[in-house]
Design a protein around this motif. Sequence first.
Motif, PDB file in Angstrom:
ATOM      1  N   ASN A  48       0.809  -1.226   0.000  1.00 33.51           N
ATOM      2  CA  ASN A  48       0.000   0.000   0.000  1.00 33.51           C
ATOM      3  C   ASN A  48       0.838   1.270   0.000  1.00 33.51           C
ATOM      4  OD1 ASN A  48       0.742  -0.685   2.663  1.00 33.51           O
ATOM      5  ND2 ASN A  48      -0.970   0.426   3.552  1.00 33.51           N
ATOM      6  N   LYS A  49       2.001   1.228   0.653  1.00 38.87           N
ATOM      7  CA  LYS A  49       2.778   2.470   0.788  1.00 38.87           C
ATOM      8  C   LYS A  49       3.327   2.970  -0.550  1.00 38.87           C
ATOM      9  CE  LYS A  49       1.956   2.805   5.107  1.00 38.87           C
ATOM     10  NZ  LYS A  49       1.168   3.908   5.663  1.00 38.87           N
ATOM     11  N   ASN A  77       7.550  -1.427   6.238  1.00 35.01           N
ATOM     12  CA  ASN A  77       7.328  -1.474   4.782  1.00 35.01           C
ATOM     13  C   ASN A  77       7.489  -0.085   4.174  1.00 35.01           C
ATOM     14  OD1 ASN A  77       6.520  -4.296   4.649  1.00 35.01           O
ATOM     15  ND2 ASN A  77       4.730  -3.631   5.821  1.00 35.01           N
ATOM     16  N   MET A 188      -2.504   3.070  10.967  1.00 32.60           N
ATOM     17  CA  MET A 188      -2.275   4.512  11.183  1.00 32.60           C
ATOM     18  C   MET A 188      -3.330   5.379  10.496  1.00 32.60           C
ATOM     19  SD  MET A 188       0.661   4.874  12.876  1.00 32.60           S
ATOM     20  CE  MET A 188       1.651   6.273  12.374  1.00 32.60           C
ATOM     21  N   GLY A 189      -3.929   4.882   9.408  1.00 36.95           N
ATOM     22  CA  GLY A 189      -5.086   5.571   8.848  1.00 36.95           C
ATOM     23  C   GLY A 189      -5.033   6.141   7.441  1.00 36.95           C
ATOM     24  N   PRO A 190      -3.874   6.504   6.885  1.00 37.83           N
ATOM     25  CA  PRO A 190      -3.906   7.123   5.552  1.00 37.83           C
ATOM     26  C   PRO A 190      -4.543   6.252   4.471  1.00 37.83           C
ATOM     27  CG  PRO A 190      -1.744   7.396   6.522  1.00 37.83           C
ATOM     28  CD  PRO A 190      -2.530   6.534   7.468  1.00 37.83           C
ATOM     29  N   THR A 191      -4.237   4.967   4.494  1.00 39.23           N
ATOM     30  CA  THR A 191      -4.783   4.071   3.477  1.00 39.23           C
ATOM     31  C   THR A 191      -6.307   4.014   3.602  1.00 39.23           C
ATOM     32  OG1 THR A 191      -2.765   2.774   3.603  1.00 39.23           O
ATOM     33  CG2 THR A 191      -4.683   1.656   2.670  1.00 39.23           C
ATOM     34  N   GLU A 192      -6.770   3.833   4.840  1.00 33.69           N
ATOM     35  CA  GLU A 192      -8.198   3.678   5.095  1.00 33.69           C
ATOM     36  C   GLU A 192      -8.947   4.975   4.777  1.00 33.69           C
ATOM     37  OE1 GLU A 192      -5.452   2.842   6.785  1.00 33.69           O
ATOM     38  OE2 GLU A 192      -6.053   2.166   8.760  1.00 33.69           O
ATOM     39  N   TYR A 284      -0.289  -7.083   9.595  1.00 36.17           N
ATOM     40  CA  TYR A 284      -1.398  -6.384   8.918  1.00 36.17           C
ATOM     41  C   TYR A 284      -2.363  -7.363   8.242  1.00 36.17           C
ATOM     42  CZ  TYR A 284       1.691  -2.352   9.478  1.00 36.17           C
ATOM     43  OH  TYR A 284       2.491  -1.381  10.004  1.00 36.17           O
ATOM     44  N   THR A 312      -2.616  -5.586   1.236  1.00 35.93           N
ATOM     45  CA  THR A 312      -1.809  -4.356   1.253  1.00 35.93           C
ATOM     46  C   THR A 312      -0.303  -4.622   1.258  1.00 35.93           C
ATOM     47  OG1 THR A 312      -2.144  -4.348   3.632  1.00 35.93           O
ATOM     48  CG2 THR A 312      -3.560  -2.882   2.324  1.00 35.93           C
TER      49      THR A 312
HETATM   50  C1  LIG Z   1       1.410  -4.055   4.626  1.00 31.41           C
HETATM   51  C2  LIG Z   1       0.688  -2.925   5.277  1.00 31.41           C
HETATM   52  N1  LIG Z   1      -0.634  -2.969   5.346  1.00 31.41           N
HETATM   53  C3  LIG Z   1      -1.352  -1.988   5.945  1.00 31.41           C
HETATM   54  C4  LIG Z   1      -0.719  -0.907   6.538  1.00 31.41           C
HETATM   55  C5  LIG Z   1      -1.540   0.142   7.206  1.00 31.41           C
HETATM   56  O1  LIG Z   1      -1.584   1.305   6.449  1.00 31.41           O
HETATM   57  P1  LIG Z   1      -1.881   2.709   7.132  1.00 31.41           P
HETATM   58  O2  LIG Z   1      -0.635   3.089   7.891  1.00 31.41           O
HETATM   59  O3  LIG Z   1      -2.145   3.619   6.010  1.00 31.41           O
HETATM   60  O4  LIG Z   1      -3.039   2.518   8.055  1.00 31.41           O
HETATM   61  C6  LIG Z   1       0.682  -0.822   6.489  1.00 31.41           C
HETATM   62  C7  LIG Z   1       1.390   0.293   7.139  1.00 31.41           C
HETATM   63  O5  LIG Z   1       2.585   0.328   7.232  1.00 31.41           O
HETATM   64  C8  LIG Z   1       1.403  -1.854   5.847  1.00 31.41           C
HETATM   65  O6  LIG Z   1       2.740  -1.811   5.751  1.00 31.41           O
END
Ligand SMILES: Cc1ncc(COP(=O)(O)O)c(C=O)c1O
Length: 334
Positions: A48-49, A77, A188-192, A284, A312
Amino acid sequence: MTIADFPRYTFLHEPTLLQPLRRTGKALGHPSLYVKRDDLMPIAVGGNKLRSLEFWVGAAMQEKADVLLVAGAPVSNQCRLTAAAASIAGLDCHIYHNAEDGLEARRASYLSRLFGASLHFLGPLDEHQRGIEVENAAAEFRRAGRRPYIIGNAAIGGLGYVRAAEELLVQSRASGADIRHVFLPGSMGPTEAGFIFGNALLGHPFQVHLASVEYGQAEFSARVQRIYEAIAELAGPDAPEFNDAVIHYHMDFLGDGYARPSPESEAAIIAFARTEGILLEHTYTGKTFACFLDLVRRRVIPADEPACIIHTGGVPSLFTQFGLFREVPLMPGS
Ligand SMILES: Cc1ncc(COP(=O)(O)O)c(C=O)c1O
């Protein structure tokens, strides 16, 4: 300003694969289960990153930055993918790990070194102190005449999944999958928040299910809303209002907490390895796929409502987790 106006450095040239989960669907009596393979991207095993990095590196290039700074745990990641992105964009990369220097930490961050990043081990600091150290490092770079860009702004990073929501809707319609439920890890939230914002821009075609892997409900939902509103502010006055009627928070798969294995994450990792040939990890995706399986099995997701889980990524961390399995022991007889 619309999302399309934000500077974006293109790392992804095509939509990621939308793949049916046939054996899983058969076992659970649900004919329309899918996985969107954001773990299969052309750079550094993806995840996702990399979608966030398209916008972070886009912003860095616009500011004429010459060095990216990023902080995280050695296994992060985000750090690995930033190192890879920097190498492609021709930028230097400095990574600040809140961990002691040592063999285990160096093994976990080995890929970042392979991509040419410089590593700094700050010792066991909390996230706040780590942020201060990175700001200090940026100031130091500026004094030396360099142009640092700090990776991590949540709203800018969230733009990656605003685009992903549209990408999934296009795939869903073109393939006839007609996906109604989408599952994501909650961290952490940005993806969601980005996905939820993208879903709102599209008129809420998806019910969004978030399996918390890090925070309790109150803190997690507050984070998602805060980042959503920061994205809305970037997008301008026509941005859709936050509407939590289409968001479902699932808190039952957190287990003993962030990055701790649980019997459910282990069962999901083994199930997907042995039925679909797909790799998950404990932090995750293992917990999120466990949540997905549970809700489908219990018919919370009805058999006539197609559902998709977004993988992700994070697969490289599985190679540091070999000691965490109970049913797949490392040594014979153990
Ligand atoms: C593989 C993976 N999935 C999900 C997430 C969660 O994403 P977010 O930080 O945007 O909530 C991360 C965050 O590092 C991740 O590395």
